[in-house]
Design a protein around this motif. Structure first.
Motif, mmCIF file in Angstrom:
data_model
loop_
_atom_site.group_PDB
_atom_site.id
_atom_site.type_symbol
_atom_site.label_atom_id
_atom_site.label_comp_id
_atom_site.label_asym_id
_atom_site.label_seq_id
_atom_site.Cartn_x
_atom_site.Cartn_y
_atom_site.Cartn_z
ATOM 1 N N HIS A 160 -4.300 -0.990 -11.135
ATOM 2 C CA HIS A 160 -3.215 -1.955 -11.325
ATOM 3 C C HIS A 160 -3.457 -2.725 -12.619
ATOM 4 C CE1 HIS A 160 -0.375 -5.147 -10.735
ATOM 5 N NE2 HIS A 160 0.173 -4.404 -9.777
ATOM 6 N N SER A 216 -5.081 -0.996 -5.120
ATOM 7 C CA SER A 216 -4.469 -0.227 -6.209
ATOM 8 C C SER A 216 -5.443 -0.241 -7.390
ATOM 9 C CB SER A 216 -3.124 -0.857 -6.578
ATOM 10 O OG SER A 216 -2.500 -0.147 -7.603
ATOM 11 N N TYR A 246 4.497 -2.321 -6.554
ATOM 12 C CA TYR A 246 3.674 -2.636 -7.721
ATOM 13 C C TYR A 246 4.028 -4.026 -8.249
ATOM 14 C CZ TYR A 246 0.734 -1.187 -11.670
ATOM 15 O OH TYR A 246 -0.266 -1.063 -12.586
ATOM 16 N N ARG A 300 0.824 -1.206 0.000
ATOM 17 C CA ARG A 300 0.000 0.000 0.000
ATOM 18 C C ARG A 300 0.863 1.264 0.000
ATOM 19 N NH1 ARG A 300 -3.860 -1.044 3.976
ATOM 20 N NH2 ARG A 300 -5.024 -1.947 2.286
#
Length: 196
Positions: free
Chosen positions: A77, A74, A48, A12
């Protein structure tokens, strides 16, 4: 194994996608500098990349809940969006899959940044992406899948334009293959990117 909640909690705030100059490609191009080509690469931050690995595993397993968990943390993503598109395609929900692919392309567009957009962006005919990089291959697969989806929906001109962009970005072999004399004019890099 690490639980999904712990993985998402660690990632996060640190998860980002960016597009930057591919210095490795320029270094491999030799003194000619790649014949005026501009090499770029998408780059995942460490957070990521963690989410991408989790999303890839969930997509292979067809676990839409895990993919939605990644998107909760996210929302843009790209690998989670593409994974959900795959799950939707397998279950016969083509329109929903197309919307996930469009959202993934929107996330890629947001990663371009204002400097690249002012110079013509990836639409500049001199721009290239190396297909062998995970991040670039994911983008090229997303373009290919979106083109196929547009064609199935009857949007043949959109599909043709997406294919033209795909071929333009990946048609030239990577600098290493050019230096080794492989590939020649239009080598197999486009096919490799489309297949992966």
């Amino acid at each position: 194994p690490v639980g999904a909640g712990a993985l998402l909690g660690r990632a996060r705030g640190s998860a980002s996608l960016s597009l930057e100059r591919d210095d490795e490609a320029y270094a491999s191009a030799g003194p000619a500098g790649g014949s005026g080509l501009m090499w770029f690469r998408f780059r995942y931050s460490a957070g990521y990349l963690q989410l991408a690995e989790h999303a890839s595993a969930a997509a292979l397993a067809g676990d839409s809940r895990a993919l939605q968990g990644v998107l909760k943390d996210s929302p843009a993503h790209v690998e989670a969006l593409c994974g959900l598109a795959s799950v939707c395609e397998r279950s016969g929900h083509g329109e929903l899959a197309a919307s996930y692919l469009a959202a993934a392309l929107g996330a890629y567009e947001a990663a371009l940044g204002p400097a690249l957009l002012l110079r013509g962006g990836l639409l500049d005919p001199r721009c290239r992406l190396r297909c062998e990089l995970r991040e670039n291959a994911a983008f090229l697969r997303t373009l290919s899948r979106r083109a196929a989806s547009a064609s199935r929906s009857g949007c043949h001109r959109t599909a043709a334009e997406l294919c033209r962009l795909l071929v333009g970005l990946s048609f030239t072999p990577s600098p290493r293959r050019q230096a080794a004399g492989e590939g020649g004019e239009g080598g197999g890099a486009a096919a490799e990117g489309a297949r992966s």
